[in-house]
Scaffold this motif. Sequence first.
Motif, PDB file in Angstrom:
ATOM      1  N   TRP A  22       1.498  -0.933  -5.961  1.00 50.01           N
ATOM      2  CA  TRP A  22       1.638  -1.845  -4.832  1.00 50.01           C
ATOM      3  C   TRP A  22       3.073  -1.765  -4.322  1.00 50.01           C
ATOM      4  N   ARG A  41       5.533  -8.212   2.848  1.00 52.56           N
ATOM      5  CA  ARG A  41       4.547  -8.584   1.835  1.00 52.56           C
ATOM      6  C   ARG A  41       4.192  -7.372   0.970  1.00 52.56           C
ATOM      7  N   ASP A  42       3.497  -7.635  -0.129  1.00 53.33           N
ATOM      8  CA  ASP A  42       3.002  -6.579  -1.017  1.00 53.33           C
ATOM      9  C   ASP A  42       1.696  -6.027  -0.472  1.00 53.33           C
ATOM     10  N   GLY A  51      -0.879  -8.952  -0.643  1.00 49.83           N
ATOM     11  CA  GLY A  51      -0.449 -10.153  -1.339  1.00 49.83           C
ATOM     12  C   GLY A  51       0.100 -11.157  -0.343  1.00 49.83           C
TER      13      GLY A  51
END
Length: 72
Positions: A22, A41-42, A51
């Motif tokens: 990720w 964000r991830d 995520g």
Amino acid sequence: MADIKYDIVEELGVVSESNRGWKKELNRISWNGREAKYDLRDWAPDHEKMGKGITLSHQELIALRELLNKIL
């Protein structure tokens, strides 16, 4: 829960990567057909899962940069 539609308009860079693949990315994303905003964000390797993150307008990104410049 309603479907959330997104379009990654521009991939700006990777901040970090986990051992699971990720990546924490800074992108410009259009959410539900709206104007693209900056988004941190991830993301899973295929961009199919994400995520929690933060979405910023251009002005908010500038304000964040100014704050970071003060502390770094």
